[in-house]
Scaffold this motif. Sequence first.
Motif, short mmCIF file in Angstrom:
data_model
loop_
_atom_site.label_atom_id
_atom_site.label_comp_id
_atom_site.label_asym_id
_atom_site.label_seq_id
_atom_site.Cartn_x
_atom_site.Cartn_y
_atom_site.Cartn_z
N THR A 78 -41.94 -6.03 -48.93
CA THR A 78 -42.71 -7.32 -48.56
C THR A 78 -41.78 -8.54 -49.13
N PRO A 79 -41.98 -9.87 -48.70
CA PRO A 79 -40.94 -10.91 -49.07
C PRO A 79 -41.27 -11.25 -50.42
N SER A 80 -42.36 -11.06 -51.11
CA SER A 80 -42.77 -11.22 -52.40
C SER A 80 -41.97 -10.31 -53.08
N CYS A 81 -41.99 -9.21 -52.64
CA CYS A 81 -41.12 -8.10 -53.88
C CYS A 81 -39.83 -8.23 -53.60
N LYS A 82 -39.29 -8.67 -52.41
CA LYS A 82 -38.03 -8.92 -52.21
C LYS A 82 -37.38 -10.07 -53.02
N PHE A 83 -38.15 -11.14 -53.29
CA PHE A 83 -37.92 -12.08 -54.06
C PHE A 83 -37.86 -11.83 -55.52
N ASN A 84 -38.66 -10.94 -55.84
CA ASN A 84 -38.65 -10.49 -57.36
C ASN A 84 -37.53 -9.71 -57.75
N LEU A 85 -37.05 -8.58 -56.64
CA LEU A 85 -35.98 -7.78 -57.11
C LEU A 85 -34.95 -8.67 -56.81
N VAL A 86 -34.71 -9.36 -55.95
CA VAL A 86 -33.32 -10.25 -55.97
C VAL A 86 -33.05 -11.12 -57.29
N GLU A 87 -34.25 -11.88 -57.36
CA GLU A 87 -34.10 -12.68 -58.78
C GLU A 87 -33.68 -12.13 -59.79
N SER A 88 -34.47 -10.70 -60.01
CA SER A 88 -33.90 -9.81 -61.30
C SER A 88 -32.50 -9.64 -61.31
N ASN A 164 -37.20 -17.18 -49.04
CA ASN A 164 -36.34 -18.19 -48.03
C ASN A 164 -34.92 -17.44 -48.32
N TRP A 165 -34.82 -16.63 -47.07
CA TRP A 165 -33.29 -15.57 -47.24
C TRP A 165 -32.14 -16.55 -47.23
N GLU A 166 -32.26 -17.70 -46.47
CA GLU A 166 -30.95 -18.61 -46.51
C GLU A 166 -30.44 -19.03 -47.82
N SER A 167 -31.44 -19.38 -48.50
CA SER A 167 -31.08 -20.04 -49.82
C SER A 167 -30.81 -18.93 -50.69
N GLN A 168 -31.63 -17.81 -50.59
CA GLN A 168 -31.34 -16.69 -51.41
C GLN A 168 -29.87 -16.32 -51.31
N ARG A 169 -29.53 -15.95 -49.82
CA ARG A 169 -28.12 -15.72 -49.63
C ARG A 169 -26.97 -16.51 -50.06
N GLY A 170 -27.27 -17.78 -49.98
CA GLY A 170 -26.27 -18.81 -50.36
C GLY A 170 -25.97 -18.63 -52.08
N ARG A 171 -27.00 -18.46 -52.79
CA ARG A 171 -27.12 -18.29 -54.31
C ARG A 171 -26.35 -16.87 -54.61
N ILE A 172 -26.62 -15.88 -54.01
CA ILE A 172 -26.08 -14.62 -54.17
C ILE A 172 -24.73 -14.57 -54.02
N VAL A 173 -24.26 -15.06 -52.87
CA VAL A 173 -22.90 -15.13 -52.51
C VAL A 173 -22.04 -16.07 -53.42
N ASN A 174 -22.55 -17.06 -53.70
CA ASN A 174 -21.83 -17.93 -54.77
C ASN A 174 -21.85 -17.49 -56.16
N LEU A 175 -22.82 -16.45 -56.52
CA LEU A 175 -22.74 -16.05 -57.87
C LEU A 175 -21.75 -15.00 -57.75
#
Length: 1341
Positions: A78-88, A164-175
Amino acid sequence: MASAFIFPPKYRDLEANCDDDRLSVQTPVDISCFRPSELEEFVKGVSFDLSDKELFCVEEQEVFDRVYSLVRDFSLITPSCKFNLVESLRSNLSVLLPNVDSLWRTSKDDTPVLDRVPSHRNAFKIYTFFLLHIVLAEESKQNSNNNSKVAASGRKKHSTHSWNWESQRGRIVNLIANSLEINLGLLFGSTDPDENYLSFIVKNTFSMFENAGLLKDMNTKDSLCRIIGTCATKYHYTAQSCASILHLIHKCDFAVTHMAEIVSGAEKKYADGSLAVALIREIGRTNPKDYARDTVGAENIGRFLVELADQLPKLMSTNIGILIPHLGGESYKIRNALVGVLGKLVAKAFQDVNSEVSSKSVRLRTKQAMIGILLERCRDVSAYTRSRVLQVWAELCEEHAVSIGLWNEVAAIAAGRLEDKSTIVRKSALHLLIMMLQHNPFGPQLRIASFEATLEKYKERLQELDPAVPTESVLDGIPSDTDAGEADGEVDHVNAEGEVDIQQESVSDSCLPHVEDGNMQDPSVLDVGNLEQTRALVASLEAGLSFSKCISATMPTLVQLMASSSATDVENTILLLMRCRQFQIDGSEACLRKMLPLVFSQDKSIYEAVESAFIAIYIMKSPTETAKNLLSLAVDSSIGDLAALELIVDALVSKGDISNSMISALWDFFSFNVSGVTAEQSRGALSVLCMAAKSSTGVLGSHLQDIIDIGFGRWAKEDPLLARTACLALQRLSENDKEKLLSNSGGRVFGSLQSLIVSFWLPESIWYSFADKAITTIYSIHPIPEVFAANVVKRSLLSVFDSSGGDESPIDTDFGILNNILSTVQVAKLSRYLFVISHVALNQLVYIESCVRKIQKQKAKRGKSGYNSENFQSDCTEVTEPPMKENSINAELGLAASEDAALDLLAEKTEKEIISGGSVGQCLIGHCTPFLSKLCRNFVLMQKYPDLQASGMLALCRFMAIDSDFCEANLQLLFTVVESAPSETVRSNCTIALGDLAVRFPNVLEPWTENMYARLRDPSTSVRKNAVLVLSHLILNDMMKVKGYINEMAMRLEDADERISSLAKLFFHELSKKGSNPIYNLLPDILSRLSNQNLGKEAFCNIMQFLISSIKKDKQMEALVEKLCNRFNGVTDIKQWECISYCLSQLTFTEKGIRKLMESLKTYERALSEDSVMEHFKNIISKGKKFAKPEFKSCIEEFEEKLNKFHMEKKEQEMTARNAQVHQQKVGCLEGLIVDKDNAERDAEGDGSQDEAASEITDPSKEEGSTLSSGNEPEAKAAESEGNSGAFSELIESEISDMKVESPKISRKGASRSKAKSGGVLMKNRKDDASAKSKIRAKRR
C-alpha cells in the motif's frame, strides 16, 4: 562479521544458493498471501528495525531477507507502507554517508574503526541496491500501466497524502548522486570503487535515461546526470560510460541534450574533459559509411556534437581535427552537424582576450581555418548542407561574430546562392541577407551615392594626412578572419578590429546624415583622429560601399524570385526587399512595386505577404502621406499593376485599413486643395478614388461637380489622361448618383464627351483610350444611349468628310475611287472615325445583352414575388388575387417558355440589325460595312497607310464579332491579312480577334483551326506570344478542342523568346490538371509529329522531357510504355527509333512497366542495332534496378543480358550485310575498270595495224583515212587514254589490296550483276583477240 554483499545480475539471483561467501537471501517471505493488516504490521516491523537498530542491521540475515521480500513485491504494498519503507532506507543511507566520510578523518592506526569498514561498505551497497530497485520497479509499473496508473494515483492522492512518488524518486536519486560525491576511497580500498558497484549504478542509471517521462522531472534528471558524470570522470569509468552514452544517443533522440549536459557538467565540475574527448574520438573513429546507413543515429550524433560545441567550445576547438575528415563522408547530416559545430566555435571559442600573444596567434589561425571551411561548404553537393552553412552564417551575423573584412565575402556568397536550384538553399540565402542588413556595421542608410560622397571626403582627408598613401583603395586595412600572415601581424589585425568598430559608429551616426543633406563643409566631420584611425575609417567606408553595391546587384534576381512557384521564395523575397527599402538600397523601391501582381496568386500565404508588405510600406499613420503614396503608385504603374493595385485598395477599403480620413486626403489632392499638386497627381488621386468606389459606392457621389469641372475642364488639357480617368469615375457611380448627375449636369457632361470624341486636340496616343472610356460611359449612364451614340457617329463622320460637298454620303462610293477619297481626307481622321463606329457597334451589342438580362431579372423577380405571395395566400381563408392562378396556368401551358423564346428571338434580331440593317437603309453602322470591307481588301492602299490598316482591321474584326454572316463573309480576308500583313501590330490584333471570334462563333471558326495554330510560327515575337495566349485561353476554357495541331504549341516550349517559352510551359502545366490529364493521350501524336519535323535533337529532348514530366499517374506511365513500344512497328527511320527510345527512357518505370517493356521486346528488337537506341534502353535498365526488389532484380539483369545479346547480333548482321554490299560494289567497279583498260589496248593495237597497212599504200588512202578518223572520235579518245593505263593498274592493285585488308564502313550503291556478266564476256573476247593478233605478227615476221 557478515558476508560481503555483491550486486547480482538480476534481483531474484539473491535467492540462489551460492558456494562462495557472499550475502544472499535465505528465507524470503511471500507477502502476497498477507492480509492488508498483516502486511502493514510486517512493514512497520521492518521499518522499526531499520530505525531502531544500528545502520548496519541491514546486514543481518533476518532484516536483509525481510527487506528483500518487500522490495521484490513492492508493487503489492500500500502507498503508506511504501512510504514507510522508502523513508527508512533513505534516511539510513543519508545517515551512513557522513559516517563513511568520517572514516578518512579517523587515524589509520585506529584499528576498531578500520575493522568496521567492511560493514560500512556492505550497508552502503545494500541500501543503494534496494533504493535503486525500488525506483526501477515503480517506474516500470507506471510505464506499463500508464493510463490506469494515472487514474489510480489520482484517487489515492485524495485518500492518503503520505505518498508522492515523483518527489520520493527525486530524493532517492539525489541521495545516490550525493553518495558518489563523497570520498569512497577507504570504503572500497582504492581510489575507485569496485567494478561491480560502478557497473550496477551506471547500468541502471542509463536505463532510467531511456524513460522520456522521467526526464521531465528536473530534479531527477539533474541527479542522473551527476551520477553518470561522477562515475565517468571522478571514478574513471570512462570507456563503459562512453559506450553507453553513444548507444543511448543512437537509440533515443530525446536524450541527446541530456547527454551533452552530462559531459559538459562533468568537465566544468571536475575540470576534466576526458569523457568529452573520449566521445569525440569515438565519433571520429567511426566509419563515415556507417553514418550514411544509419540516418537517425547520424542526426542524433550531429545534434550531440552541436550541443557539446555550444557548452564546451574551447575543448571542442582543440579536438575538432578528429571530426574534420567526416566532412568528406556521404552523410549530409554529419556534415550539417560539423558545420553547426564550426559556427559555434567561431562565435564562442576565440573570445579569450587575456591569453598570450603566441597562443592568440595559434587560435587565430585555427579560426581562419574554420572560416575557410565554412566558406568552402557553401558549395557542398547536398542542398541541406548548403542551407545549413548559410544558416550558420546568419547566426554569426546575429551574434556580431563576422568581421568587416569578411562581410562582403559572405554577402557575395549569399547573393550567389539566391540562384541555387534548391528552395531551402534560396530560403536560407534570403534569410542571411536579411540578417546581414539588419546587423550591418555600416549604418542605417546604405545608398551608394551617400557612401561614395562620404568616402571621397575621407580619402581627401587621408591624402592630406599621408600623401604617400594611394587613394584607390585601402581595404587592406580592414581586419579579415581569412587573411593569412605572420602571427604578430594577425594579432595586430585583431587589435585593429576594435578601432574600426569604434570609428564606424561615428560614420553611421554622424557622417551619413550630413552626406544626405549635402552638408560636408564642416571640418569637424572630417577630423576623426590620427592617421591610423582615418585609414581604418576609409577602409570601413569602402567595405560598406562594396556591401551596398552587392545588395543592389541582387535586385534582378529578387525580381525573378518573386515569380517563383515556391511560396517560401516569394514571402522571403518580399521580406528582404522591405528590409532593403528600410536601408535605402538602390533599386529596392522599384522592385517592391513589381510585387503588386502577386495579389492575383491563388496561394493565400503569398497574397497575405503582399498585403501586409503593402500596408507596411504605403499605408502610413498620416492620411496625407498615405494619399501621396497611393496616388504616386497609380501614376507610375502599368495596366497590370493598376489592376493589382485596384484589388488591394478594394480589399483594404472593405477591411477599413484605408480610412475615411485617407479618402478625404485623396479628394484634397484631386481638387488641388493641397499646394503644389500637379494635374498628374490629381489624376492619380482620382484613379485611387475610383478603385475605392468599387467596394464603397458612395465615395464618388459627394464630389460629382469636382469630377466634371476638373476632369473635363482646363486641367484636362494639361493632362489629357485626366479626362479618361473622369470617364471611369462616372462609370463607377452608384444608381442614385447617376440619376443625380443626369438631372443636374447631364447635358454638360454628354456635350463634353461628344466634343472630346469629335475634336482633334487630344493627342493620337491618348485619344483612342479616351474614346474607348467615353463611349462606354455614354452607354453606362445615358438614358437612351443608342440615340446619342448615333449623333456622335454622324458628327464624327462629318468631321472626317467635311471637305467633300454634296448631300450624298461619302460612304456610298465605289471601290475604284477610294484612292481619291483618301487623297482628300486625312488618314488619322478616318482611322478615328472607324474606331468610333466600331466601338459604338460593340457597345450597342453589350447594351442589348444588358437589356435582355434586365428583362430576365425582372421576370424572375416577378415570378419569385408571385410564388411568395401565393404561399402567403394559401394560409389565408380568402384568396383575393386571381393573377396567381393565371401564372400557374401559364406555366402549365408552357407560355413562360414561349415568352423566353420570343425574348431570345427579339434579341437575336436586334443584334442582327446592328450590321445587317444597313442593307435596307435602317442602320447607320450597317451602312458603313461595305465601305470598310472594300477598304480592307485594297492591300496596296493598306500597305501605303499601315496606321489606317490597323484601325480598319480592328473595326472589321469588331463588326465580325457582332454578326455571324458578316464574319463568315470576311473570314478569308481576315486570315489573309493575319498571314501576310507586313505590320506585326496588325497581325497581333487580328490574332487576338480570332480568339474572340472563336468564342463568339465557334462553328464558323472550326474549319480554320489549322490556320489559327499556324500563328504560332509567325516570325514576330509579339504575334507568337498573343497566339499562345489566345490558344491557351480557348483550350483551357473548353472553347476549342485539342486537335492534332497541338505539336505547334509544344514547339513553343523551346521558343527563342523566354516569355513565350514560359507561357507555353504554363499552358501545358494547366492542361495536365484537366480531367485525367489530356497530355497522356496527346503525347504519342506529338511525338510522331515532332520526330518528322526539322527540329534539333536538344530541343526535341527538352520538349518531350517536359511533357512526360507532367504525367504523374503510374497507370498512365505503364500504358505509355506499351503505346510507345508499339510505335516501333512499321517505323524504319533511325531518327524515329531514337526519338521513341528517348521518350521511353524518360518515363517513370514501375515493376509493371518494366514487365510490359520485356513483353514488347519483339516490337523494338530491330532498333537495338543502333548504339543510341541501346543507350536509352540501358538507362531504363539502370532506373529499374534502383527500385527493384531482389527477386525482380534478377529478371531485370536477365533482360539486360538479352538486350545486349540482341544488340550485338543485330549489329553483326547489319555489318555483314553492309560489307557484302560494299564488296559487291567494289568487284563491279574493278571489272568495269579492267574492261575499259582492255578496250583501250585493243583500240590502240587496231590503230597500229591500220598505220602499217597505210605505209604500203601511198596517197589514195589519205582522204579515206581523214574520213575514218573524223568518224571514229570515240576510238581516238580511248587511244589517248592508253597512256593512263599505268595509273589504272595502280588503282586496281590498291583497291584489291584494300579489299583484302579491311572492309569499308561506307555503303555505296550501283554496280549491278549484269555489269559483272558483261565484263566476263568482254574478258573472253579480249583473250581471243589477243591470240589472233599474236598470230598475225608472227606471219609478218
